[in-house]
Design a protein around this motif. Structure first.
Motif, PDB file in Angstrom:
ATOM      1  N   GLU A  44       0.628  -0.965   0.301  1.00 31.95           N
ATOM      2  CA  GLU A  44       0.023  -0.268   0.121  1.00 31.95           C
ATOM      3  C   GLU A  44       1.102   1.529   0.140  1.00 31.95           C
ATOM      4  N   HIS A  45       1.797   1.392   0.594  1.00 30.38           N
ATOM      5  CA  HIS A  45       2.492   2.425   0.758  1.00 30.38           C
ATOM      6  C   HIS A  45       3.506   2.431  -0.081  1.00 30.38           C
ATOM      7  N   HIS A  77       2.267   1.444  -4.019  1.00 30.79           N
ATOM      8  CA  HIS A  77       1.104   1.995  -4.026  1.00 30.79           C
ATOM      9  C   HIS A  77       0.782   3.563  -3.862  1.00 30.79           C
ATOM     10  N   GLY A  78       0.878   3.818  -3.178  1.00 33.51           N
ATOM     11  CA  GLY A  78       1.278   5.599  -2.786  1.00 33.51           C
ATOM     12  C   GLY A  78       1.938   6.182  -3.512  1.00 33.51           C
ATOM     13  N   SER A  79       3.345   5.814  -3.051  1.00 33.24           N
ATOM     14  CA  SER A  79       4.539   6.197  -3.866  1.00 33.24           C
ATOM     15  C   SER A  79       4.689   6.152  -5.372  1.00 33.24           C
ATOM     16  N   ALA A  81       2.491   6.198  -7.232  1.00 37.26           N
ATOM     17  CA  ALA A  81       1.089   6.894  -8.397  1.00 37.26           C
ATOM     18  C   ALA A  81       1.291   7.750  -8.153  1.00 37.26           C
ATOM     19  N   LYS A  82       1.958   8.821  -7.002  1.00 35.47           N
ATOM     20  CA  LYS A  82       2.204  10.217  -6.764  1.00 35.47           C
ATOM     21  C   LYS A  82       3.617  10.670  -7.411  1.00 35.47           C
ATOM     22  N   GLU A 139      -5.229  14.359 -11.631  1.00 36.13           N
ATOM     23  CA  GLU A 139      -5.453  13.934  -9.926  1.00 36.13           C
ATOM     24  C   GLU A 139      -7.659  12.910 -11.002  1.00 36.13           C
ATOM     25  N   ASP A 199      -0.700  -2.349  -8.168  1.00 37.36           N
ATOM     26  CA  ASP A 199      -1.429  -2.179  -8.534  1.00 37.36           C
ATOM     27  C   ASP A 199      -2.470  -3.905  -7.654  1.00 37.36           C
TER      28      ASP A 199
END
Length: 121
Positions: free
Chosen positions: A16-17, A19-21, A23-24, A43, A73
């Motif tokens: 999850e970490h 994934h967020g990193s 995506a950003k 966005e 993902d």
């Protein structure tokens, strides 16, 4: 909580970490490379659309980011479906040491070898 539950939670958190990193980072790189007109359009875009644009851009860094994002993902989705840790090809368990090395690993060792042999992956 059993050791395997703790390990699963740790792997899930890592996924999850990442994934967020990713995506950003993917969104930032797409803006820097002017693949989309504005931050708002990034966005509002679906992740799958961003991945497709990045992979078709022929910009090596974006392609690599998008490829990793796809893999992470898929792993995050498999946690939600209760299928995490099972090989996408044969549905056997993926060895824990392989998941610890790469929490997004989609294949068991046997299928990794088969895939590499037949698909150069």
């Amino acid at each position: 909580m059993a050791t395997s539950d703790i390990t699963f939670d740790q792997l899930k958190q890592r996924l999850e970490h990442e994934h967020g990193s990713l995506a950003k980072e993917l969104k930032n790189e797409m803006l820097l490379n002017t693949l989309v007109p504005s931050a708002t359009s990034i966005e509002n875009a679906e992740l799958s659309d961003l991945i497709l644009m990045a992979k078709s851009s022929f910009i090596p860094n974006l392609f690599d980011l998008a490829s990793r994002m796809e893999k992470v993902d898929a792993a995050v989705c498999s946690t939600k479906l209760g299928m995490y840790g099972l090989c996408v090809d044969c549905e056997e368990e993926i060895e824990l040491v392989d998941l610890q090395q790469d929490p997004a690993q989609p294949r068991c060792r046997s299928c990794q070898e088969h895939s590499r042999y037949h698909h150069d992956a």
